[in-house]
Design an enzyme around this catalytic site. Structure first.
Site, PDB file in Angstrom:
ATOM      1  N   TYR A  37     -12.606   5.412  11.718  1.00 30.15           N
ATOM      2  CA  TYR A  37     -12.740   6.559  12.612  1.00 30.15           C
ATOM      3  C   TYR A  37     -12.292   6.256  14.045  1.00 30.15           C
ATOM      4  O   TYR A  37     -12.254   7.156  14.887  1.00 30.15           O
ATOM      5  CB  TYR A  37     -14.192   7.039  12.655  1.00 30.15           C
ATOM      6  CG  TYR A  37     -14.721   7.549  11.345  1.00 30.15           C
ATOM      7  CD1 TYR A  37     -14.263   8.744  10.794  1.00 30.15           C
ATOM      8  CD2 TYR A  37     -15.690   6.832  10.635  1.00 30.15           C
ATOM      9  CE1 TYR A  37     -14.754   9.222   9.587  1.00 30.15           C
ATOM     10  CE2 TYR A  37     -16.181   7.296   9.423  1.00 30.15           C
ATOM     11  CZ  TYR A  37     -15.708   8.494   8.908  1.00 30.15           C
ATOM     12  OH  TYR A  37     -16.194   8.949   7.714  1.00 30.15           O
ATOM     13  N   HIS A  42     -12.098  13.198  16.499  1.00 30.68           N
ATOM     14  CA  HIS A  42     -13.549  13.420  16.531  1.00 30.68           C
ATOM     15  C   HIS A  42     -14.265  12.329  17.313  1.00 30.68           C
ATOM     16  O   HIS A  42     -15.419  12.505  17.711  1.00 30.68           O
ATOM     17  CB  HIS A  42     -14.066  13.459  15.092  1.00 30.68           C
ATOM     18  CG  HIS A  42     -15.185  14.432  14.868  1.00 30.68           C
ATOM     19  ND1 HIS A  42     -15.380  15.578  15.621  1.00 30.68           N
ATOM     20  CD2 HIS A  42     -16.185  14.443  13.932  1.00 30.68           C
ATOM     21  CE1 HIS A  42     -16.429  16.238  15.176  1.00 30.68           C
ATOM     22  NE2 HIS A  42     -16.946  15.569  14.159  1.00 30.68           N
ATOM     23  N   TYR A  86     -24.103   8.278  12.986  1.00 27.19           N
ATOM     24  CA  TYR A  86     -23.070   9.231  12.600  1.00 27.19           C
ATOM     25  C   TYR A  86     -23.229  10.514  13.416  1.00 27.19           C
ATOM     26  O   TYR A  86     -24.314  10.855  13.885  1.00 27.19           O
ATOM     27  CB  TYR A  86     -23.052   9.520  11.097  1.00 27.19           C
ATOM     28  CG  TYR A  86     -22.448   8.379  10.305  1.00 27.19           C
ATOM     29  CD1 TYR A  86     -21.069   8.228  10.230  1.00 27.19           C
ATOM     30  CD2 TYR A  86     -23.254   7.446   9.675  1.00 27.19           C
ATOM     31  CE1 TYR A  86     -20.507   7.179   9.523  1.00 27.19           C
ATOM     32  CE2 TYR A  86     -22.701   6.389   8.964  1.00 27.19           C
ATOM     33  CZ  TYR A  86     -21.321   6.257   8.900  1.00 27.19           C
ATOM     34  OH  TYR A  86     -20.768   5.216   8.220  1.00 27.19           O
ATOM     35  N   ASN A 134     -21.494  19.948  14.939  1.00 30.58           N
ATOM     36  CA  ASN A 134     -22.725  19.465  14.313  1.00 30.58           C
ATOM     37  C   ASN A 134     -23.447  18.400  15.132  1.00 30.58           C
ATOM     38  O   ASN A 134     -24.671  18.287  15.065  1.00 30.58           O
ATOM     39  CB  ASN A 134     -22.419  18.935  12.911  1.00 30.58           C
ATOM     40  CG  ASN A 134     -22.085  20.039  11.933  1.00 30.58           C
ATOM     41  OD1 ASN A 134     -22.581  21.156  12.060  1.00 30.58           O
ATOM     42  ND2 ASN A 134     -21.241  19.747  10.962  1.00 30.58           N
TER      43      ASN A 134
END
Length: 209
Positions: A37, A42, A86, A134
């Site tokens: 990631y 993101h 996360y 989120n």
């Protein structure tokens, strides 16, 4: 009960003067842990705080619920956090470190990506909805309020219908990388402004730039 009163009660165990408390800040970069990631859109929150900590020649250490660094910016104590929970469970780490270090909610700045802002532009606000993000939603749920400062970094919306997840979890293009070389230092200046000059001045100076 007012939001500051709520947090005063929540953090009531630590004895510090009002002046000491007002000089402490928590800067939170949102992202997902794991090397796959690292260079994704993101994870712009992680990328910005990594650059901030490097600018001050400090480093992160792995602590409870995240990687943490402690900076001094013109007499202010600034904790920089990368939650390791996360993205979608970021609120637990934010609340824990606010409580542990007795940091008021107006001195928290959460940095995240935003699909609804043109690539490279920033938007800083003192409150708002999660806007479908989120990570912000979980922070709002854990803090029981949307009244906390947030720094949204625009990643644009150059994706086909239904391709939102792949886009935000995709890596920056070479062209975007070249722009980030300029935009990351600007983001660091905005964080420094938040700490030194306050939210309103920072919004006036950096929003839309």
């Amino acid at each position: 009960m007012g939001i500051l009163t709520f947090f005063d009660k929540l953090f009531g165990g630590k004895k510090e003067t009002q002046e000491e408390i007002m000089k402490k800040f928590l800067i939170v970069g949102l992202g997902n842990i794991g090397t796959k990631y690292d260079n994704t859109r993101h994870n712009i929150g992680f990328k910005i705080v990594d650059a901030l900590v490097k600018e001050y020649e400090e480093s992160f250490s792995t602590e409870k619920l995240g990687d943490l660094s402690k900076l001094k910016i013109k007499g202010k104590t600034v904790f920089v956090l990368k939650p390791n929970t996360y993205m979608n469970l970021s609120g637990k780490a934010v609340l824990y470190w606010m409580k542990k270090e007795n940091i008021r909610i107006e001195n928290v700045l959460v940095i995240t990506d935003d699909l609804n802002i043109d690539f490279g532009k920033v938007r800083i606000k003192g409150r708002g909805s999660a806007g479908g993000h989120n990570g912000l939603k979980d922070i709002q749920d854990k803090l029981n309020t949307g009244s906390y400062p947030r720094f949204r970094f625009g990643v644009g919306s150059d994706y086909r219908k239904g391709g939102q997840v792949d886009f935000v979890l995709g890596e920056w293009s070479d062209e975007e990388e070249s722009v980030l070389i300029e935009r990351i230092p600007t983001s660091i200046k905005a964080i420094e402004s938040f700490v030194n000059a306050g939210l309103a001045n920072t919004m006036n100076t950096f929003n839309g730039k």
